[in-house]
Design a protein around this motif. Structure first.
Motif, short mmCIF file in Angstrom:
data_model
loop_
_atom_site.label_atom_id
_atom_site.label_comp_id
_atom_site.label_asym_id
_atom_site.label_seq_id
_atom_site.Cartn_x
_atom_site.Cartn_y
_atom_site.Cartn_z
N ASP A 117 0.86 -1.18 0.00
CA ASP A 117 0.00 0.00 0.00
C ASP A 117 0.89 1.23 0.00
O ASP A 117 1.67 1.42 0.95
CB ASP A 117 -0.90 -0.03 1.26
CG ASP A 117 -1.99 1.03 1.18
OD1 ASP A 117 -2.10 1.69 0.12
OD2 ASP A 117 -2.74 1.19 2.16
N GLN A 122 2.47 -4.79 3.33
CA GLN A 122 1.48 -5.09 4.35
C GLN A 122 1.50 -6.59 4.59
O GLN A 122 2.39 -7.27 4.09
CB GLN A 122 0.09 -4.63 3.87
CG GLN A 122 0.04 -3.16 3.50
CD GLN A 122 0.18 -2.24 4.71
OE1 GLN A 122 -0.54 -2.35 5.68
NE2 GLN A 122 1.16 -1.33 4.65
N GLN A 148 -16.27 -11.55 8.36
CA GLN A 148 -15.49 -10.41 7.90
C GLN A 148 -14.57 -9.90 9.00
O GLN A 148 -13.38 -9.66 8.78
CB GLN A 148 -16.42 -9.27 7.48
CG GLN A 148 -17.08 -9.53 6.15
CD GLN A 148 -18.29 -8.65 5.96
OE1 GLN A 148 -18.56 -7.74 6.75
NE2 GLN A 148 -19.02 -8.90 4.88
N THR A 152 -10.44 -9.56 9.12
CA THR A 152 -9.66 -8.34 9.33
C THR A 152 -8.82 -8.44 10.59
O THR A 152 -7.71 -7.96 10.62
CB THR A 152 -10.55 -7.10 9.39
OG1 THR A 152 -11.48 -7.27 10.46
CG2 THR A 152 -11.27 -6.87 8.09
N THR A 156 -4.66 -8.17 10.54
CA THR A 156 -3.95 -7.11 11.24
C THR A 156 -3.49 -7.53 12.62
O THR A 156 -2.77 -6.80 13.28
CB THR A 156 -4.86 -5.89 11.43
OG1 THR A 156 -5.96 -6.29 12.26
CG2 THR A 156 -5.39 -5.38 10.12
N ASN B 99 -19.13 -3.76 5.12
CA ASN B 99 -17.98 -4.67 5.03
C ASN B 99 -16.67 -3.88 5.18
O ASN B 99 -16.37 -3.02 4.35
CB ASN B 99 -18.03 -5.37 3.67
CG ASN B 99 -16.93 -6.41 3.56
OD1 ASN B 99 -15.96 -6.41 4.31
ND2 ASN B 99 -17.11 -7.31 2.60
N PRO B 100 -15.89 -4.17 6.21
CA PRO B 100 -14.65 -3.40 6.43
C PRO B 100 -13.67 -3.52 5.25
O PRO B 100 -12.94 -2.57 4.98
CB PRO B 100 -14.04 -4.02 7.69
CG PRO B 100 -14.72 -5.33 7.88
CD PRO B 100 -16.08 -5.19 7.26
N LEU B 101 -13.70 -4.65 4.56
CA LEU B 101 -12.78 -4.80 3.42
C LEU B 101 -13.10 -3.79 2.34
O LEU B 101 -12.21 -3.24 1.69
CB LEU B 101 -12.88 -6.23 2.86
CG LEU B 101 -12.36 -7.33 3.79
CD1 LEU B 101 -12.72 -8.70 3.23
CD2 LEU B 101 -10.86 -7.22 3.98
N LEU B 105 -10.88 -0.69 1.05
CA LEU B 105 -10.56 -0.62 -0.37
C LEU B 105 -10.84 0.77 -0.92
O LEU B 105 -10.06 1.34 -1.68
CB LEU B 105 -11.37 -1.67 -1.14
CG LEU B 105 -11.20 -1.68 -2.65
CD1 LEU B 105 -9.77 -2.06 -3.01
CD2 LEU B 105 -12.17 -2.64 -3.31
N GLU B 133 -13.96 1.34 13.69
CA GLU B 133 -13.86 0.32 14.74
C GLU B 133 -12.97 -0.83 14.29
O GLU B 133 -12.42 -1.56 15.10
CB GLU B 133 -15.25 -0.19 15.10
CG GLU B 133 -16.00 -0.62 13.85
CD GLU B 133 -17.27 -1.41 14.14
OE1 GLU B 133 -17.79 -1.27 15.26
OE2 GLU B 133 -17.70 -2.15 13.25
N ASP B 134 -12.85 -1.01 12.98
CA ASP B 134 -12.10 -2.16 12.48
C ASP B 134 -10.63 -1.79 12.26
O ASP B 134 -10.33 -0.82 11.56
CB ASP B 134 -12.71 -2.63 11.16
CG ASP B 134 -12.21 -4.00 10.78
OD1 ASP B 134 -13.01 -4.94 10.74
OD2 ASP B 134 -10.98 -4.13 10.54
N PRO B 135 -9.71 -2.57 12.83
CA PRO B 135 -8.29 -2.22 12.70
C PRO B 135 -7.80 -2.24 11.24
O PRO B 135 -6.91 -1.48 10.88
CB PRO B 135 -7.57 -3.29 13.52
CG PRO B 135 -8.54 -4.41 13.66
CD PRO B 135 -9.90 -3.78 13.63
N TYR B 136 -8.41 -3.10 10.43
CA TYR B 136 -7.99 -3.20 9.03
C TYR B 136 -8.23 -1.87 8.32
O TYR B 136 -7.43 -1.42 7.51
CB TYR B 136 -8.77 -4.32 8.35
CG TYR B 136 -8.38 -4.56 6.92
CD1 TYR B 136 -7.22 -5.24 6.61
CD2 TYR B 136 -9.18 -4.11 5.86
CE1 TYR B 136 -6.86 -5.47 5.30
CE2 TYR B 136 -8.82 -4.34 4.55
CZ TYR B 136 -7.66 -5.03 4.27
OH TYR B 136 -7.31 -5.24 2.97
N LYS B 139 -5.66 0.76 9.73
CA LYS B 139 -4.29 0.66 9.24
C LYS B 139 -4.21 1.16 7.79
O LYS B 139 -3.20 1.71 7.37
CB LYS B 139 -3.75 -0.77 9.37
CG LYS B 139 -4.33 -1.82 8.44
CD LYS B 139 -3.34 -2.29 7.39
CE LYS B 139 -4.02 -3.21 6.40
NZ LYS B 139 -3.36 -3.43 5.16
N THR B 140 -5.28 0.97 7.03
CA THR B 140 -5.28 1.47 5.66
C THR B 140 -5.38 2.99 5.66
O THR B 140 -4.72 3.67 4.87
CB THR B 140 -6.48 0.87 4.89
OG1 THR B 140 -6.49 -0.54 5.10
CG2 THR B 140 -6.37 1.15 3.42
#
Lengths: 437, 949
Positions: A117, A122, A148, A152, A156, B99-101, B105, B133-136, B139-140
């Motif tokens: 990224d 990553q 999901q 995630t 991470t 969806n966190p993904l 994205l 709330e989602d770490p993914y 971090k993005t």
């Protein structure tokens, strides 16, 4: 950071090109092709600077992978990333070839988007990636919310290499101790350098989040235990069996700080196959074979070569896939070989006599002699004899490493260490095993 | 499923077909079409015409298709900014997706689209994602801040994203922490003075905790960031080291190298008598050795770094010589690097093994490698005295192989061995002479000639040997010609009776028939020396030579320190500071090792002073360093300086090479006497030849320098400031200023040699600049610059060079070359440099022009705290060619109307208001009018400079 990533075929045609940074233009793609792939000379450095742009490249069969940057990036990281990228691609579609890359280019772009990224690597563990980037398009929309967030948090999380809720009917694990023994010996039989680089590869099929502890006959640990035990006897007996490990490196699942303080190897393993540790030893190596060369120049047009190999391990063990490669001069016109065991052939294209023996027990000896006819040449330069090299496989660890235990603890599920079926195997292979002649 | 078919469509009318397919109703067909588009894009075809059609496919619930469209967008949005806007809505919507993904994205892709209008819309979603709330997603988003900063730094600051990013360092998820650290480090790099990465013991503690938990890449980001921290004392330093050492066992080589960097840097602060210091040294060796079993590319990176580490702390790897032995199958770049390290580690203890190896290498195939191996044998001889004899015999063995390049290389190194151990190995000369005919490389020929000249008295047929070279004198390279000239003069001084004819011959060849000024100069000087005072000639030509030191190719200490701070990075691979290959503001910051803690000072100082003392004692090295592989690559974009149009750059070589080093001391001691002698008595020169202007001029200039520097002038000359610090230029420090003296623009430079070896071959070149400034002649540095010496040079400039507008306008980019490298720096000149002497305008013309220039072009400035009255100001300004046309007094206020003309013909008109009566009011007001309004600002700066000094 990495500004762009290109993949080329052997002709220098671009198969994949992904640019991450604005300072890298499309002309960088061509610059690398012209200056490196199409360069007439042999590659003199894996890092090339062209017009203030740095190119890092590696090659896999005839595919070139190049990372580009204009900044002062961490060079070691870039190469590690390129290797990792190859691992990920191999995990997804097998061998890295032009055909496979073209067949999977959409997938590769998707992976590149995920594992890099803005040029920052990553999570690139193929196990974790496979949970949400699949070859059948993305699962995405069909997943439940729990699934999901599980994905995630795994990608991470602290334990990025293992997901929760794995279940096996039979808890089983396999340990392979794979060593490659490297040797450089002088013609007189003096060891110039010898070392073993070894790997412990583990295949785990364990339920839940098992906590594992691995023990081997590491001299430091054994000595410590010997001291605490207090009896001189145990110190002596363990002294024989323990080995001095020069250095070792671990898979990221191993708690390094614990190893540093207590020298104990504890971890929660990834599911399936992974490389637990790599190590290197240089002391008390068992050299499975000794090569004794004898080369005699008879006049200007003839060479006589005699090579003896001696196996140096327990007679009950069998070495396999033995191959001795005896280099011949470029102006060789003919070769006659006589060998007592196995098959020997002169391969003109490789400038070598290749002698193959399928199996050989320990404490045996075998011999080959050859007469090499030479064409007379005007070349003043003396033929410089490359070393005689050898390949083999033996069913023990030349470093003397022994696995002492691998304990499994899983407190939440009801199986104990005794219920786990464990397999250990030792394979010693030749690395660069050369004798000068 | 095979996607390779998409690569094969190459027929005409393809775009139209694709367009139709993209607009198809069938989802599958659409997806196929987008794949084709991406395939074409990869190959480099321009498919931007399909922009609207592709963007239309974005509204889809098929994630694979969406990603493909995003990929297309990232590539082409910049070229179609207006249409890219169409995508914004989808992005914003996706940022809200459950969806966190998908949320991640969207924010990831949006940051890659470098279109201003889109970035505006990015701010809100980004703010939300940073607190997701989602770490993914977090971090993005952290990385996205760095992306946005790259597009619009101001926006990021205004929106307060930097603070949010700082908060993420305390995030509970290790990967979020790692990405936040990476983003902050990058942003901080472009703001060198900002306190962005406010590293204090608390944050360090957080980072060290995250270090144990995050991915291998995260560990690298964190370690690289830690390396920028300077601990408060040795105890903090030790505790950080203790927590970093476990990383040395990581399987990822980059993690290991970054950990080594932190340890190497923090170790600097630990007292050497500390037990822990010794433990740490021992811990460093095994992981470094392990790096050598990695893949070859990584081995190369590791070896380049080990090369630095060995120079900084040789004790770490001193027992590990064997692991650097070259393997037959190593790639050539690994072989060459290993060889370098072997030489550095060679010592009396291991020399036997090393020599045996080197001898083996000398029979390999790769020519470069073989040469380097032969050279290495010579270096061992010079480094380890006890081994010299064995080295010489090994070299003799190699000469017997008759392999041409081996023989030549061996002769070159034997020359150095002779220099180091005079009168010890001359018995081998006979063997060397046997190979005379096979030498075809200039360096080898020159070395052989040097040997013959140096030992002429012991070689019976020295005159014959040298004479044989003389036959093809004009076909030889300069190096050989110069060496031959000196050798024959040496021979003459040793055996004057038999060789008179020979010396006559070579002197006339050198002076009459050669176009090379170096050669001619040297010829003349010998000629004059010989004809006036043969005793002096003997003293000069046969002077005792300074000793040569064993260590060559050592990196200059300040640079080495900087490179140690960059372990693992490209800088450590190139062995160049980042500023040498990174453009812009990034990496310009110099990193330094921390100073040792006060407590340890007294105990370790002997050691330090010893090494420093050793360095200064060491005589200048003579062994020519082999140009490093990458050395010249970076200069691709700047051709070697074409200093002056008429004078060849080799001109500078002349004086310095004069008497092959022997003159060094002579020049230093009696330069005046010599100058007087040469300068005032040109009649000594062989009259038949006439006085060649080159020599006279060259030497004349040399002694003129002192005078011209202190010349009085009306214009203000700012004091010299340092333009190029020694750290950036391998020990060369350049400070300078600009002056305009009687119509001539001059760049006045002080060159200081802060390195350990002599610098020669100076040349200078400017980049194109706003006013076409260019050197009017070559940089006149006629003597080599010895260590710790400073030379003052004045370089006349012309304004007829190529013009390119610079930012700022008065910026000048300069390249200075010496025998070591090319260095770049930029400086700013006061624009008053360009004010010409005929800048006084007619009153009428002034009035008309003033009116003619539109008022928009008028700029107002205030010069504060200037205690001058109008007359004093006027006369002061006149010195800098700012001419007062008229003076008017209104309400006790003096108004001066002034005109200035620039070298490029631009007129600048000004009005300066001076408060006449009121001494407490000391501000001057200045209005500047000029057709080219960009210069106003700089004119104001000049006023301020001139009036206040």
């Amino acid at each position: 950071m990495i500004g762009g990533l290109f993949i080329y075929n052997h002709k220098g045609e671009v198969l994949i090109s992904r640019i991450y940074r604005d300072d890298i233009g499309r002309n960088a793609v061509d610059a690398f092709r012209v200056n490196v792939i199409h360069a007439r000379q042999q590659v003199r450095s894996p890092v090339t600077n062209i017009a203030r742009t740095s190119f890092f490249h590696i090659k896999r069969s005839n595919i070139w992978l190049a990372a580009v940057t204009k900044q002062n990036v961490n060079a070691a990281m870039v190469f590690e990333f390129l290797y990792k990228m190859c691992d990920v691609m191999t995990a997804y579609f097998g061998k890295i070839s032009e055909e496979n890359i073209k067949n999977n280019f959409v997938l590769i772009y998707e992976l590149l988007d995920e594992i890099l990224d803005f040029g920052y690597p990553q999570n690139s563990e193929s196990g974790a990636l496979k949970t949400f980037i699949t070859q059948q398009g993305i699962k995405g929309q069909h997943q439940t919310k729990e699934e999901q967030s599980q994905i995630t948090s795994q990608v991470t999380g602290q334990i990025g290499w293992r997901r929760e809720g794995i279940k096996y009917r039979r808890n089983e694990l396999f340990l392979d101790v794979l060593e490659s023994v490297n040797l450089l010996m002088s013609p007189q039989g003096q060891v110039l350098s010898a070392h073993v680089s070894g790997r412990v590869v583990m295949k785990s099929y364990l339920s839940g989040m098992p906590e594992c502890k691995f023990g081997m006959n590491d001299k430091i640990v054994i000595d410590k235990q010997g001291k605490s035990g207090g009896t001189e006897d145990s110190g002596k007996s363990s002294g024989k069996q323990s080995i001095a490990i020069d250095d070792c490196t671990f898979h990221q699942c191993v708690r390094l700080s614990k190893f540093d303080s207590e020298r104990s190897i504890s971890f929660i393993p990834p599911d399936g196959e992974f490389e637990l540790l790599r190590y290197r030893t240089t002391k008390d190596i068992i050299l499975p074979f000794r090569v004794i060369p004898l080369v005699r120049e008879v006049g200007r047009t003839k060479l006589e070569v005699k090579v003896v190999i001696k196996s140096n391990f327990k007679p009950s063990l069998l070495a396999q896939k033995i191959e001795v490669r005896i280099p011949t001069p470029l102006n060789t016109s003919g070769v006659q070989v006589i060998c007592m065991k196995g098959k020997a052939k002169y391969k003109a294209s490789e400038n070598a006599i290749v002698w193959k023996i399928k199996r050989m027990a320990g404490m045996k000896e075998s011999q080959i002699s050859a007469e090499i006819e030479l064409l007379p040449t005007t070349d003043k330069k003396k033929w410089t004899r490359p070393p005689i090299s050898m390949n083999f496989e033996v069913p023990f660890a030349p470093s003397g490493l022994k696995v002492r235990y691998l304990k499994v603890f899983e407190s939440k599920l009801n199986y104990s260490d005794h219920d786990v079926i464990k397999w250990v195997r030792y394979i010693g292979r030749s690395g660069i095993y050369e004798t000068r002649c | 499923m095979t996607d390779s078919k998409y690569f094969t469509t190459t027929k005409k009318g393809e775009i139209f077909e694709l367009k139709a397919e993209l607009n198809s109703d069938k989802k599958e067909k659409k997806k196929e079409a987008v794949k084709k588009v991406i395939a074409s894009m990869t190959v480099g075809k321009d498919v931007s015409a399909l922009f609207p059609d592709v963007v239309n496919c974005m509204q889809t619930d098929n994630l694979e298709l969406k990603k493909l469209v995003y990929l297309y967008l990232m590539n082409y949005a910049k070229s179609q900014p207006d249409m890219a806007i169409m995508a914004v809505n989808t992005f914003v919507k996706d940022c809200e997706d459950p969806n966190p993904l998908i949320r991640a994205l969207a924010v990831r892709t949006m940051g890659c689209i470098r279109v201003d209008k889109i970035t505006e819309y990015l701010c809100e979603p980004l703010r939300k994602c940073l607190k997701d709330e989602d770490p993914y997603v977090r971090k993005t988003a952290a990385v996205c801040v760095a992306k946005l900063h790259d597009i619009n730094a101001q926006l990021v600051e205004d929106q307060g994203f930097l603070d949010t990013l700082k908060d993420l360092i305390s995030d509970s998820n290790p990967m979020v922490v790692a990405n936040a650290v990476a983003a902050l480090s990058e942003i901080a790099e472009s703001h060198p003075n900002s306190n962005l990465l406010d590293l204090n013991p608390q944050t360090i503690n957080k980072l060290l905790t995250a270090l144990n938990e995050c991915t291998e890449w995260g560990q690298i980001f964190i370690l690289d960031c830690l390396a920028n921290y300077t601990p408060r004392d040795d105890r903090e330093s030790q505790s950080i080291c203790e927590r970093v050492t476990p990383r040395l066992s990581h399987a990822n080589s980059a993690v290991v190298l970054s950990a080594v960097k932190v340890l190497m840097k923090f170790m600097e602060m630990l007292p050497k008598d500390l037990d822990y210091y010794g433990t740490l040294l021992k811990k460093l060796a095994p992981p470094l050795v392990t790096l050598l079993s990695a893949e070859p590319e990584l081995q190369y990176v590791a070896l380049r770094n080990i090369n630095l580490i060995v120079q900084k702390r040789p004790e770490i790897l001193k027992h590990e010589m064997k692991v650097f032995f070259v393997k037959y199958n190593d790639p050539i770049y690994v072989k060459l690097e290993k060889l370098d390290i072997m030489i550095r580690l060679a010592s009396q203890a291991n020399i036997a093994q090393v020599l045996a190896e080197l001898k083996e290498y000398a029979t390999e195939v790769d020519v470069d490698f073989v040469r380097k191996a032969v050279r290495a044998i010579g270096r061992c001889a010079i480094k380890v005295e006890q081994s010299a004899e064995r080295c010489v015999s090994t070299l003799l063995d190699l000469i017997q192989t008759k392999v041409n390049y081996v023989v030549q290389e061996a002769i070159v190194v034997i020359k150095d061995i002779f220099r180091k151990y005079p009168n010890k190995y001359e018995s081998v000369i006979a063997t060397l002479c046997e190979n005379l005919d096979s030498l075809d490389e200039p360096e080898a020929r020159a070395a052989m000639i040097w040997i013959v000249g140096e030992y002429a008295e012991r070689i019976d047929n020295a005159d014959e040997l040298l004479e044989s070279f003389l036959e093809g004198f004009h076909d030889e390279s300069t190096q050989v010609q110069l060496q031959l000239l000196t050798a024959i003069v040496k021979l003459f001084l040793k055996k004057p009776t038999e060789t008179q004819e020979l010396v006559q011959q070579v002197l006339s060849l050198a002076t009459q028939d050669s176009d090379n000024p170096d050669l001619r100069d040297r010829g003349y000087i010998y000629w004059r020396l010989l004809s006036t005072d043969p005793v002096a000639a003997k003293e000069v030509v046969l002077a005792e030579k300074p000793l040569i030191s064993e260590e060559t190719d050592l990196i200059e200490p300040t640079l080495l320190e900087e490179l140690i701070c960059h372990i693992g990075t490209l800088a450590s691979v190139y062995h160049k500071p980042p500023s040498a290959f990174v453009e812009g503001s990034r990496g310009v910051q110099h990193k330094r090792l921390p100073a040792r803690a006060g407590s340890g000072e007294s105990t370790d100082s002997p050691d330090v002073s010893q090494s420093v003392g050793g360095a200064t004692e060491a005589a200048p090295t003579v062994i020519p360093s082999q140009g490093d592989l990458l050395g010249d690559l970076l200069n691709l974009d700047l051709a070697p300086p074409a200093a002056g149009p008429t004078v060849p750059p080799s001109m500078q070589l002349g004086a310095m090479d004069l008497l092959g080093g022997g003159l060094d001391s002579l020049m230093g001691d009696d330069s005046e006497a010599m100058g007087a002698g040469l300068g005032s008595t040109p009649a000594v020169m062989p009259t038949s030849l006439g006085a060649p202007p080159v020599v006279g001029g060259g030497l004349g200039d040399l002694f003129d320098l002192g005078g011209s520097v202190g010349m009085p002038a009306g214009a203000y000359v700012p004091p010299k400031s340092v333009w190029l610090p020694a750290m950036k230029a391998k020990g060369l420090e350049i400070s300078g200023t600009f002056a305009r003296r009687s119509g001539v623009i001059q760049m006045e430079l002080s060159l200081t040699n802060k390195a350990m070896s002599v610098m020669t071959d100076f040349a200078i070149q400017f980049n194109r600049n706003s006013f076409g400034l260019a050197p009017a002649g070559p940089l006149q540095v006629l003597t080599p610059l010895s260590p710790n010496q400073t030379i003052e040079v004045s370089l006349p400039l012309s304004t007829s060079g190529p013009v390119m507008k610079m930012e700022p306008l008065n910026n000048l980019q300069v390249a200075v070359k010496n025998n070591i490298d090319v260095f770049y720096f930029s400086c700013q000149y006061p624009i008053s440099l360009l004010f010409v002497e005929d800048g006084k305008m007619e009153r009428q013309v002034f009035l008309a022009t003033w009116k003619d220039i539109p008022n928009d072009n008028e700029a107002q400035f205030v010069i504060k705290d200037c205690h001058l009255n109008s007359d004093a100001a006027s006369s002061k300004l006149q010195g800098s060619n700012i001419f007062t046309i008229a003076k008017r007094t209104v309400d006790n206020q003096d108004m001066l109307y002034q005109s200035i003309k620039l070298t490029n013909g631009i007129w600048v008109l000004t009005e300066l208001r001076v408060q006449g009566g009121n001494p407490s009011y000391t501000d001057l007001e200045l209005s500047v009018k000029c057709r080219a309004s960009e210069v106003s600002q700089f004119v104001y700066q000049c006023y301020e400079l001139v009036l206040k000094n």
